[in-house]
Design a protein around this motif. Sequence first.
Motif, short mmCIF file in Angstrom:
data_model
loop_
_atom_site.label_atom_id
_atom_site.label_comp_id
_atom_site.label_asym_id
_atom_site.label_seq_id
_atom_site.Cartn_x
_atom_site.Cartn_y
_atom_site.Cartn_z
N ALA A 1 43.11 49.68 37.49
CA ALA A 1 44.20 49.05 38.24
C ALA A 1 43.78 48.68 39.65
O ALA A 1 44.30 47.73 40.24
N ALA A 2 42.81 49.41 40.21
CA ALA A 2 42.36 49.15 41.58
C ALA A 2 41.51 47.89 41.68
O ALA A 2 41.24 47.42 42.79
N VAL A 3 41.08 47.36 40.54
CA VAL A 3 40.25 46.16 40.54
C VAL A 3 40.87 45.12 39.61
O VAL A 3 40.38 44.87 38.49
N PRO A 4 41.97 44.48 40.01
CA PRO A 4 42.63 43.50 39.14
C PRO A 4 41.74 42.31 38.78
O PRO A 4 41.97 41.64 37.78
N GLU A 5 40.69 42.09 39.59
CA GLU A 5 39.77 40.98 39.33
C GLU A 5 39.00 41.17 38.02
O GLU A 5 38.38 40.21 37.52
N LEU A 6 39.02 42.37 37.46
CA LEU A 6 38.33 42.60 36.19
C LEU A 6 38.85 41.68 35.10
O LEU A 6 38.09 41.26 34.21
N ALA A 7 40.12 41.35 35.17
CA ALA A 7 40.73 40.50 34.15
C ALA A 7 40.13 39.10 34.13
O ALA A 7 40.27 38.37 33.15
N LYS A 8 39.46 38.71 35.21
CA LYS A 8 38.84 37.39 35.27
C LYS A 8 37.54 37.32 34.48
O LYS A 8 37.11 36.23 34.10
N LEU B 1 32.06 48.42 40.04
CA LEU B 1 32.72 48.39 38.73
C LEU B 1 32.90 46.95 38.26
O LEU B 1 32.66 46.64 37.08
N TYR B 2 33.33 46.08 39.14
CA TYR B 2 33.48 44.66 38.80
C TYR B 2 32.15 44.09 38.30
O TYR B 2 32.09 43.41 37.26
N ASN B 3 31.09 44.36 39.01
CA ASN B 3 29.77 43.86 38.61
C ASN B 3 29.34 44.41 37.26
O ASN B 3 28.79 43.70 36.42
N ALA B 4 29.58 45.71 37.06
CA ALA B 4 29.18 46.34 35.80
C ALA B 4 29.91 45.74 34.62
O ALA B 4 29.31 45.50 33.56
#
Length: 363
Positions: free
Chosen positions: A72-79, A166-169
């Motif tokens: 939830a802390a990284v909503p950009e993951l959905a992209k 996390l986003y990068n991973a």
Amino acid sequence: MSKLRIANLSPHLSHFFLALAALLFVLTGAHAQTRPNVMILATGGTIAGTGATSTTTVGYTAAKIGVDQLIAAVPELAKVANVKGEQVFQIASESMTNEHWLTLGKRVNALLAQSDVDGIVITHGTDTTEETAYFLNLVVKSRKPVVLVGAMRPSTALSADGPINLYNAVAIAGSRDAVGKGVLVAFNDQIHFARDVSKTNTSTPDAFKTPELGLAGYIQGGKPFFYRTTARKHTVDTEFDIANLNALPQVDIVYGYANMSPVALDAFIAAGAKGIIHAGVGNGSLAARVKPALIAARKKGTFIVRASRVGQGILARNGEANDDELDFVAADTLNPQKARILLMLALTKTNNTAEIQRMFYTY
């Protein structure tokens, strides 16, 4: 546009907007389907840690935040992916055990066997990231990407590095470019191979390095860029299978230093060690006071692997000791903690020293 407003339009316009809405719905669904499906397995660590204040970067409490909060802390993951999370463990990684590794490895293999999982990210404490990554590199039975990630600062800190890591991973795990590369470690916008990477700093965000052999690549703008491959066999090309393993043989590490004595070695042998990694000084040198105890241990059936505490370079077989005569194994370029992992797995397959040496030159 609401149904009421559409109803007030002419029949032709009503049909047009309804058709447009249907098309947008289909396109949105299609876009979601084209994104890769990435599973995040959380194990705890600093990335899930919290501190007393926003400036607390030491003395924090690891493994406090759950996987749902991390996502939830990284909503950009959905992209970059369709993401799901699962809390496997919630521990500080210095407490990682062989049993944890077996549980994690089996879960990773089960998930990667599913057609609806394209890659896996494992959030992990940094202290033993390199060890877990190398273990998985030897036992994962899929070419799909597996990426370990963590943080050097807790989630509550100013400029916490966990979210971008996390986003990068996730972006790497969902990339076709990462398929077949083996288990990877992602930190500080860099990508490393599990076999070669080490934690090299106690506290800074650039702690993970592959000093001699070089990193695998970079990640920029949510896209991985690979610049080399690994020459050593991994994942689907290894001979190790943990599907029916419930325990690993006891292997311990004896650290070399000036004025070293055989006390620690003797204690490990008495405690039932099936193998000993001797983290010797220099090129794996054996101290005069310890060498007889190592020779005696091997004659009684304990396997001895000569490694080095130096951290870089090839451990020369028959260099600082006559390994052929003593029936010892040379660790090649593996550091002591990774040599321990390979010896444990090797002992599940063979008791032949020559075969174990072959494995050290293969993996």
